[in-house]
Design a protein around this motif. Structure first.
Motif, PDB file in Angstrom:
ATOM      1  N   ILE A  78      49.015  29.660 -21.407  1.00 58.50           N
ATOM      2  CA  ILE A  78      48.876  30.194 -20.042  1.00 58.50           C
ATOM      3  C   ILE A  78      48.325  31.618 -20.089  1.00 58.50           C
ATOM      4  O   ILE A  78      47.446  31.993 -19.301  1.00 58.50           O
ATOM      5  CB  ILE A  78      50.233  30.155 -19.322  1.00 58.50           C
ATOM      6  N   LEU A  79      48.798  32.437 -21.031  1.00 57.83           N
ATOM      7  CA  LEU A  79      48.310  33.814 -21.122  1.00 57.83           C
ATOM      8  C   LEU A  79      46.863  33.873 -21.592  1.00 57.83           C
ATOM      9  O   LEU A  79      46.080  34.709 -21.133  1.00 57.83           O
ATOM     10  CB  LEU A  79      49.195  34.616 -22.083  1.00 57.83           C
ATOM     11  N   THR A  81      44.451  31.783 -21.052  1.00 61.14           N
ATOM     12  CA  THR A  81      43.505  31.345 -20.020  1.00 61.14           C
ATOM     13  C   THR A  81      43.601  32.191 -18.752  1.00 61.14           C
ATOM     14  O   THR A  81      42.992  31.840 -17.739  1.00 61.14           O
ATOM     15  CB  THR A  81      43.776  29.876 -19.660  1.00 61.14           C
ATOM     16  N   MET A  82      44.319  33.289 -18.811  1.00 64.00           N
ATOM     17  CA  MET A  82      44.467  34.160 -17.639  1.00 64.00           C
ATOM     18  C   MET A  82      43.267  35.096 -17.532  1.00 64.00           C
ATOM     19  O   MET A  82      42.707  35.545 -18.545  1.00 64.00           O
ATOM     20  CB  MET A  82      45.766  34.967 -17.767  1.00 64.00           C
ATOM     21  N   ARG A  83      42.857  35.398 -16.325  1.00 64.61           N
ATOM     22  CA  ARG A  83      41.762  36.338 -16.101  1.00 64.61           C
ATOM     23  C   ARG A  83      42.239  37.755 -16.312  1.00 64.61           C
ATOM     24  O   ARG A  83      43.425  38.053 -16.327  1.00 64.61           O
ATOM     25  CB  ARG A  83      41.197  36.165 -14.687  1.00 64.61           C
ATOM     26  N   GLY A  86      44.654  39.399 -13.922  1.00 67.48           N
ATOM     27  CA  GLY A  86      46.009  38.876 -13.852  1.00 67.48           C
ATOM     28  C   GLY A  86      46.136  37.529 -13.173  1.00 67.48           C
ATOM     29  O   GLY A  86      47.242  36.985 -13.089  1.00 67.48           O
ATOM     30  N   LYS A  87      45.029  36.970 -12.686  1.00 68.94           N
ATOM     31  CA  LYS A  87      45.097  35.664 -12.018  1.00 68.94           C
ATOM     32  C   LYS A  87      45.268  34.570 -13.063  1.00 68.94           C
ATOM     33  O   LYS A  87      44.515  34.488 -14.029  1.00 68.94           O
ATOM     34  CB  LYS A  87      43.827  35.418 -11.215  1.00 68.94           C
ATOM     35  N   ARG A  88      46.267  33.706 -12.836  1.00 71.22           N
ATOM     36  CA  ARG A  88      46.541  32.618 -13.779  1.00 71.22           C
ATOM     37  C   ARG A  88      45.653  31.430 -13.454  1.00 71.22           C
ATOM     38  O   ARG A  88      45.653  30.918 -12.348  1.00 71.22           O
ATOM     39  CB  ARG A  88      48.008  32.217 -13.721  1.00 71.22           C
ATOM     40  N   PRO A 136      55.468  33.412 -17.970  1.00 75.08           N
ATOM     41  CA  PRO A 136      54.516  34.488 -17.692  1.00 75.08           C
ATOM     42  C   PRO A 136      55.079  35.579 -16.798  1.00 75.08           C
ATOM     43  O   PRO A 136      54.727  36.765 -16.957  1.00 75.08           O
ATOM     44  CB  PRO A 136      53.354  33.745 -17.013  1.00 75.08           C
TER      45      PRO A 136
END
Length: 595
Positions: A78-79, A81-83, A86-88, A136
């Motif tokens: 998850i971290l 692939t985060m922008r 901070g957008k998941r 997250p």
């Protein structure tokens, strides 16, 4: 609820607690009928007057079918692939499905009654992530920070550049009613209209904010051209300079330390050389850590809110006028707005600086020269002088400096025309020592040089001289240099002959007990050596025989032809005498032309 009803309900609750299994429902139905209320309402009323026993903790509480390793894979995916904002981009459910498909996790449990393998639900996985501290939401909380303090005004400054997002200022006007300063309307300047931004890129105004960490005083400087070394150095110079209205704007002086972001302009050579020569320590913060200089970040916000927001109501034709209004605002804001930390105005707090803490800078023009002048390495001459920018300087005032030693030299910011030499104290800290220029007389001699036949001047012993004298007395076993010189003149052995220069060899041979076997070999047959006799070519033989033949009365007319005919491969040296007798006995020989 009346006191009588409350008392009755308490008695009912006590009765219910004593009844066995299957007897409570009928009893409560009877009581509800007597009190004229439904059984559900009776239950609610009984809860108000009774204390429920603590719920028994489940035997498997705190345990999860999702292992920690699987939870780490899910949280890491998850971290990753985060922008950056901070957008998941990946949900927990999608992360679990991807990892299952790739065989990295199972995220399953086995039903104890049926033995069926059941995949864990998303809610169960989320609970497990939170239990392990790998969700997250838990991982993205800000890192804890340590409280920082500065010791006094001008101890620490923070500098930050920011693009003025509200306005741009064309260098030329479009009409007499043009105010010059323009608002950047959101419907004209945004990411989907890049050409509008490109058209005004050189006209955009940049703002540099300098804050004093102790007092919170703000200094603002507006520039064109963006964030570069030239603008940074000029902002720093202007912030240090005493202001023309110093009675109203006292902020000035050289700080001991300045904090900046790790931009290319901030870490460039120009600003580094300026600070190095002024004795200012530059601290570059780690990338992605804006809180380390949060004061100046907030300073930019204060300038936007309390100053730039009002510019649309004024006529600002050029950047000079913009800076003039900023100067007025700085005096007002720093003098009247109280800081929440020390409950004083910023200038009132800055005024508490002590005389030894306020270091006034050189003039602005000389500071600009320091920007262009980088420290250089020079070699000390034998007469303890160095050459810098076409002039000679006396470094004999620096202790423990020897000829031919390399030193770092830079301009002296506090004395135009002078230079300083870099040294290090016993703690390894950098320090700079001012050295005077060598003065020469009309003949080009050093003005302080010793006059021949009238005086004698000697430099203080260099470290090399001091060490050489100590080693000389040690080698001669003397307490004074005079005694050492006397013993050396008497040809005394160094160290009184106590050092055997071959002792280490003797010890090595004594310690080495290895005995070598004699190897067999073959004797050289030196009696059968062949010695080849020298063979002279016809030309070499002729050079030797011709003078002897002519001296014996013979003629050298056909002798050469005879030699070439009978000895074409050469003549052994031992046969020359016989050949000479043969040529003489043949009588006079005639030289054949062309032979």
């Amino acid at each position: 609820m009346s006191a009588v009803l409350t008392q009755r309900l308490v008695a009912v609750a006590g009765k219910v607690a004593q009844l066995g299994h299957g007897q409570k429902s009928g009893y409560l139905q009877q009581v509800a009928a007597e009190l004229g209320m439904s059984r559900d309402k009776l239950y609610r009323e009984l809860k108000k007057v009774s204390v429920a026993p603590a719920r028994k903790r489940r035997a498997d509480a705190g345990r999860s079918a999702l292992t920690r390793t699987e939870a780490e894979y899910i949280g890491s995916l998850i971290l990753e692939t985060m922008r950056k904002n901070g957008k998941r981009m990946t949900t927990v459910e999608e992360a679990v499905n991807m990892l299952r498909a790739n065989g990295l996790i199972e995220a399953e449990r086995v039903d104890k009654q049926t033995g069926e393998v059941i995949q864990l639900s998303s809610s169960t996985v989320i609970r497990a992530l939170r239990q392990y501290g790998l969700h997250p939401d838990q991982l993205l909380v800000p890192d804890p920070v340590n409280a920082l303090q500065s010791l006094h005004p001008n101890h620490v400054w923070q500098i930050d550049a920011s693009l003025c997002v509200l306005f741009y200022l064309p260098k030329g006007t479009e009409g007499k009613d043009d105010t010059g300063l323009r608002m950047m309307e959101s419907d004209k300047f945004y990411k989907n209209k890049p050409k509008n931004l490109e058209r005004i890129v050189l006209d955009r105004v940049w703002r540099y904010v300098v804050t004093d960490h102790t007092s919170g005083s703000l200094f603002v400087w507006y520039v064109f051209g963006g964030e570069n070394s030239e603008n940074l150095c000029e902002t720093f110079i202007q912030a240090m300079q005493p202001k023309s209205n110093r009675a109203e704007n006292p902020f000035c002086g050289v700080p001991k330390l300045v904090m900046l972001d790790p931009g290319s302009a901030n870490t460039g050579h120009s600003f580094k050389y300026l600070c190095q020569q002024l004795g200012v320590h530059v601290q570059i913060n780690k990338p992605g850590n804006p809180r380390s200089k949060g004061q100046v970040e907030n300073g930019n916000n204060l300038v936007e809110i309390f100053f730039e927001a009002k510019l649309s109501l004024r006529r600002v034709n050029d950047i000079t006028a913009l800076q003039r209004w900023a100067d007025y605002w700085m005096v007002y804001f720093n003098s009247h707005r109280k800081h929440s930390r020390h409950e004083m105005s910023r200038f009132s707090a800055w005024q508490k600086i002590r005389p030894e803490e306020l270091i006034l800078p050189p003039p602005a023009d000389y500071c600009r020269e320091l920007v262009l002048s980088r420290p250089e390495t020079r070699k000390v001459q034998d007469n303890l002088t160095i050459s810098f920018e076409g002039r000679n300087f006396d470094v004999s005032v620096i202790p423990a400096l020897s000829p031919r030693e390399s030193v770092v030299v830079a301009k002296n910011p506090w004395q135009p025309g002078a230079v300083r030499v870099q040294r290090f104290d016993e703690n390894g800290r950098e320090c700079w020592i001012a050295v005077p220029e060598v003065v020469v007389n009309q003949w080009g001699f050093h003005a302080n040089a010793a006059i021949i036949g009238q005086e004698y001047k000697a430099h203080a012993d260099t470290p090399a001289q001091t060490n050489k004298k100590a080693l000389e007395m040690l080698a001669m076993g003397a307490d004074t240099l005079e005694a050492a010189a006397k013993k050396r003149k008497q040809k005394a052995l160094p160290f009184d002959g106590r050092i055997n220069p071959f002792a280490h060899q003797e010890q090595a041979l004594a310690a080495n007990k290895v005995m070598y076997l004699t190897r067999e070999g073959q004797q050289m047959d030196y009696n059968k050596m062949e010695v080849a006799e020298q063979v002279l070519s016809p030309t070499e033989a002729a050079k030797i025989l011709k003078p002897q033949l002519e001296a014996a009365g013979g003629e050298w007319a056909g002798a050469m032809a005879l030699i070439r005919k009978h000895w074409p491969q050469g003549i052994p040296a031992c046969e020359l005498d016989a050949l000479l007798g043969q040529l003489v006995s043949r009588g006079k020989l005639k030289l054949v032309k062309g032979a």
